[in-house]
Design a protein around this motif. Structure first.
Motif, short mmCIF file in Angstrom:
data_model
loop_
_atom_site.label_atom_id
_atom_site.label_comp_id
_atom_site.label_asym_id
_atom_site.label_seq_id
_atom_site.Cartn_x
_atom_site.Cartn_y
_atom_site.Cartn_z
N LEU A 264 34.90 60.95 30.26
CA LEU A 264 33.45 60.90 30.43
C LEU A 264 33.04 60.89 31.90
O LEU A 264 32.18 61.67 32.32
CB LEU A 264 32.89 59.67 29.70
CG LEU A 264 33.09 59.63 28.18
CD1 LEU A 264 32.40 58.41 27.59
CD2 LEU A 264 32.58 60.91 27.52
N LEU A 265 33.64 59.99 32.69
CA LEU A 265 33.28 59.89 34.11
C LEU A 265 34.11 60.81 34.99
O LEU A 265 33.76 61.02 36.16
CB LEU A 265 33.45 58.44 34.58
CG LEU A 265 32.61 57.40 33.83
CD1 LEU A 265 32.88 56.00 34.40
CD2 LEU A 265 31.13 57.73 33.92
N ARG A 266 35.23 61.32 34.45
CA ARG A 266 36.11 62.24 35.18
C ARG A 266 36.59 61.65 36.51
O ARG A 266 36.58 62.31 37.55
CB ARG A 266 35.41 63.59 35.42
CG ARG A 266 35.02 64.29 34.12
CD ARG A 266 34.47 65.68 34.36
NE ARG A 266 34.09 66.33 33.12
CZ ARG A 266 34.93 66.94 32.29
NH1 ARG A 266 36.23 66.96 32.60
NH2 ARG A 266 34.50 67.51 31.18
N LEU A 267 36.99 60.41 36.47
CA LEU A 267 37.52 59.74 37.65
C LEU A 267 39.04 59.72 37.58
O LEU A 267 39.60 59.30 36.57
CB LEU A 267 36.99 58.31 37.74
CG LEU A 267 35.47 58.16 37.91
CD1 LEU A 267 35.08 56.69 37.79
CD2 LEU A 267 35.02 58.73 39.24
N GLY B 45 40.24 53.36 39.03
CA GLY B 45 40.89 52.10 38.66
C GLY B 45 39.88 51.00 38.36
O GLY B 45 40.03 50.26 37.38
N ILE B 46 38.85 50.90 39.19
CA ILE B 46 37.82 49.87 38.99
C ILE B 46 37.08 50.11 37.67
O ILE B 46 36.83 49.18 36.90
CB ILE B 46 36.85 49.84 40.17
CG1 ILE B 46 37.57 49.35 41.43
CG2 ILE B 46 35.65 48.94 39.86
CD1 ILE B 46 36.72 49.38 42.69
N ALA B 47 36.73 51.37 37.43
CA ALA B 47 35.99 51.69 36.19
C ALA B 47 36.81 51.33 34.96
O ALA B 47 36.29 50.78 33.99
CB ALA B 47 35.63 53.18 36.18
N ARG B 48 38.10 51.62 34.99
CA ARG B 48 38.95 51.34 33.84
C ARG B 48 39.11 49.84 33.60
O ARG B 48 39.13 49.39 32.45
CB ARG B 48 40.31 52.01 34.04
CG ARG B 48 40.29 53.51 33.80
CD ARG B 48 41.54 54.20 34.29
NE ARG B 48 41.62 55.58 33.86
CZ ARG B 48 40.99 56.60 34.46
NH1 ARG B 48 40.22 56.34 35.53
NH2 ARG B 48 41.10 57.83 34.00
N VAL B 49 39.22 49.07 34.67
CA VAL B 49 39.32 47.62 34.51
C VAL B 49 38.05 47.06 33.89
O VAL B 49 38.10 46.22 32.98
CB VAL B 49 39.61 46.95 35.87
CG1 VAL B 49 39.50 45.43 35.74
CG2 VAL B 49 41.00 47.33 36.36
N PHE B 50 36.90 47.54 34.35
CA PHE B 50 35.63 47.04 33.82
C PHE B 50 35.46 47.42 32.35
O PHE B 50 35.01 46.61 31.54
CB PHE B 50 34.45 47.56 34.65
CG PHE B 50 34.09 46.68 35.81
CD1 PHE B 50 33.17 45.66 35.66
CD2 PHE B 50 34.68 46.85 37.04
CE1 PHE B 50 32.83 44.83 36.72
CE2 PHE B 50 34.36 46.04 38.11
CZ PHE B 50 33.43 45.01 37.95
N VAL B 51 35.81 48.65 32.00
CA VAL B 51 35.67 49.08 30.60
C VAL B 51 36.56 48.23 29.69
O VAL B 51 36.14 47.82 28.60
CB VAL B 51 36.02 50.57 30.45
CG1 VAL B 51 36.10 50.96 28.98
CG2 VAL B 51 34.98 51.43 31.15
N ALA B 52 37.79 47.95 30.13
CA ALA B 52 38.71 47.15 29.32
C ALA B 52 38.13 45.77 29.02
O ALA B 52 38.16 45.30 27.87
CB ALA B 52 40.06 47.03 30.01
#
Length: 562
Positions: free
Chosen positions: A411-414, A422-429
């Protein structure tokens, strides 16, 4: 005759009894549970809520299993049917979370938790991934000596055995049956055997009878129905992915003799150099842990019964303990850990050691029951990241990571290895974890704060993790980090975790207490209560009841929780 006004009066009085702090002075756990039962009955009478009826209100998991067990097909209809099916699962789960309640505090908590988990786990298997096409499981196969494929296999592996033990062999050797697990060599557990990266099948260490050969393969969705059903049930209930291609960290890798004979270069990855116990060792160690954990739970249950805070009477009630906030937070952490551990220990004791391979076959293998909690040293080594990623149980980790990869990557293509990614994935988890626990708080019959309590606690954890990581990178770039002795860095990590938990911990601790979670009886027999003359047997009451709905499909079992 009971009028609607009378029903509302009963409901309001029940709510006042549970929520008003002034009522906490001389109340007991049994009285609080009776009040919750009265509140439940009043809410059902006025149709404010409905009972959670099984299986009528638990169709989501069965729909998921039904879809996954369909024969593998190239039909686009089957492939795209997962989207409306997932929408239906969401509808049924949200409906149950919104409308269904139980007088049992643990059952009520489970209504929200399990329905929210059904949504996330279904998304993981059929939306974020295509489990029907992509997932594989390690399975054992027996083949006759005169099978041409086996003969070709033998020819391929001849001369390769020296890569394993420095010697050659005259033919294929016997694999230990699953369950009889030799201890892996340290060199193998550290680096998952380079030989497994090759598609060749390697030999094990003992001669095989001339009648059959045993090999291990990565099995995709089987064609036989009963085989496929076993495959799917294992997939749906095996959250940590043990012996699957999506097996996560913190678990045992497959035994060496299995890794050496896999005919596919794919393999689960693990960095934990664990040795595989025998059934006797597995039973002894888990029984000892279970008994110690049960004694701890018995003690905690008695100690917390002295404080009205743990009887769902609110955080502003007087406490018999000094430094009340710190003691309550500490007891909540210990009670949570001991409760989860006691449940987790039942899996190896019941499935592997009691039912065993005679009843469960390969499902009872000892390497499929690694510890749920990691080493405490993870906290000292990595701070908050080690707390959540190393020490705390990883039961839901794969689903959290799948959601994180889907949002952050698709979705965010990061890029996964970038700082924003990495920050986005930690927050989503952690947002996913917060949603699970927030839904659980929502479905209990108490005055809870699902958003500002449970959800906020988990949503704040990535803030602390990212901040500590950023500080570590800054100190390293400035050259300060290497000047700090390792023992001081570890002490600093522990202090950061303690201070952060002291700051954010009350959000979840107060929510657990308000939910009435600690009203449950963790053990059927209490040594402490028995010695005090309060009765040895602690379980009782009505656990389950048949419910007759206005339609036959709305009838079923209602779990009351005792």
């Amino acid at each position: 005759m009971i009028t609607d006004d009378n029903r509302h009066a009963v409901l309001n009085s029940s709510i006042a009894l549970i929520e008003h702090p002034s009522m906490a002075a001389a109340i007991t756990a049994r009285e609080v549970l009776d009040q919750i039962l009265s509140k439940y009955r009043a809410a059902i009478d006025v149709a404010e809520y409905q009972p959670f009826v099984w299986p009528h209100r638990a169709l989501g998991p069965y729909l998921l299993i039904f879809y996954l067990v369909l024969p593998l097909s190239s039909s686009p209809v089957v492939h795209y049917a997962r989207y409306p099916l997932f929408a239906l699962i969401i509808y049924l789960s949200v409906y149950a979370i919104h409308d269904c309640r139980s007088p049992g505090v643990t059952v009520g908590y489970g209504i929200g938790l399990l329905n929210a988990w059904t949504i996330l786990w279904s998304a993981t298997l059929i939306i974020f991934n295509d489990a029907r096409r992509d997932y594989k499981r390690i399975e054992r196969q027996e083949r006759l000596d005169d099978d041409p494929d086996v003969q070709g296999l033998v020819e391929n592996i001849r001369g390769n055995t020296s890569a394993l033990d420095g010697s050659t062999t005259d033919g294929l050797k016997l694999l230990h049956p699953v369950g009889e697990l030799p201890e892996p060599e340290p060199s193998v557990t550290e680096n998952l055997a380079p030989s497994i990266q090759s598609p060749e099948v390697f030999a094990a260490q003992e001669p095989i009878p001339s009648s059959t050969q045993e090999i291990y393969t990565w099995q995709s969705l089987p064609t036989d129905f009963y085989h496929r059903l076993d495959f799917v049930l294992d997939l749906v209930t095996n959250f940590r992915g043990l012996r699957w291609t999506h097996q996560g960290p913190g678990t045992y890798p497959p035994p060496q003799h299995i890794r050496e004979t896999l005919t596919n270069p794919e393999t689960p990855a693990s960095l934990h150099p664990n040795k595989y116990p025998s059934y006797r060792t597995l039973f002894t160690s888990n029984v000892q842990s279970f008994l110690l954990c049960s004694l701890t739970l018995d003690t905690l249950k008695y100690v917390t019964s002295l404080d009205p805070y743990f009887l769902a009477q609110g955080q502003n009630t007087p406490s018999p303990f000094p430094v009340a906030h710190t003691v309550r937070l500490t007891l909540s952490l210990l009670f949570t850990f001991a409760s989860l551990l006691n449940i987790f220990l039942l899996a190896p004791l019941v499935l592997a050691c009691t039912f065993g391979p005679r009843l469960l076959g390969p499902h009872a293998s000892t390497w499929l029951y690694p510890p749920y909690f990691g080493p405490l040293s993870s906290i000292a080594e990595k701070g908050l990241a080690g707390l959540w990623g190393g020490w705390w149980h990883q039961l839901f980790r794969y689903a959290f990571e799948a959601a994180s990869d889907y949002v952050g990557g698709k979705l965010l293509r990061l890029p996964k290895k970038s700082i924003p990614g990495g920050i986005a994935r930690v927050f989503v988890a952690f947002v996913c974890s917060g949603m699970l626990h927030g839904c659980a708080s929502y479905t209990v019959l108490s005055d809870t704060r699902p958003i500002s309590g449970s959800f906020l606690f988990f949503a704040l954890q990535p803030v602390g993790i990212v901040a500590q990581r950023a500080l570590s990178i800054y100190l390293k770039q400035k050259g300060y980090r290497e000047a700090i002795p390792p023992w001081m860095r570890k002490t600093g990590n522990v202090l950061v975790v303690v201070l952060w938990c002291r700051l954010t911990g009350p959000l979840i601790a107060d929510e657990f207490a308000a939910c009435g979670i600690w009203l449950y009886e963790p053990l059927p027999v209490s040594l402490i209560k028995g010695l005090r003359g309060e009765g040895w047997w602690r379980w009782g009451g009505e656990w389950v009841r048949w419910y007759s709905g206005d339609r036959w499909w709305r009838s079923g079992l209602v779990f009351l929780g005792g």
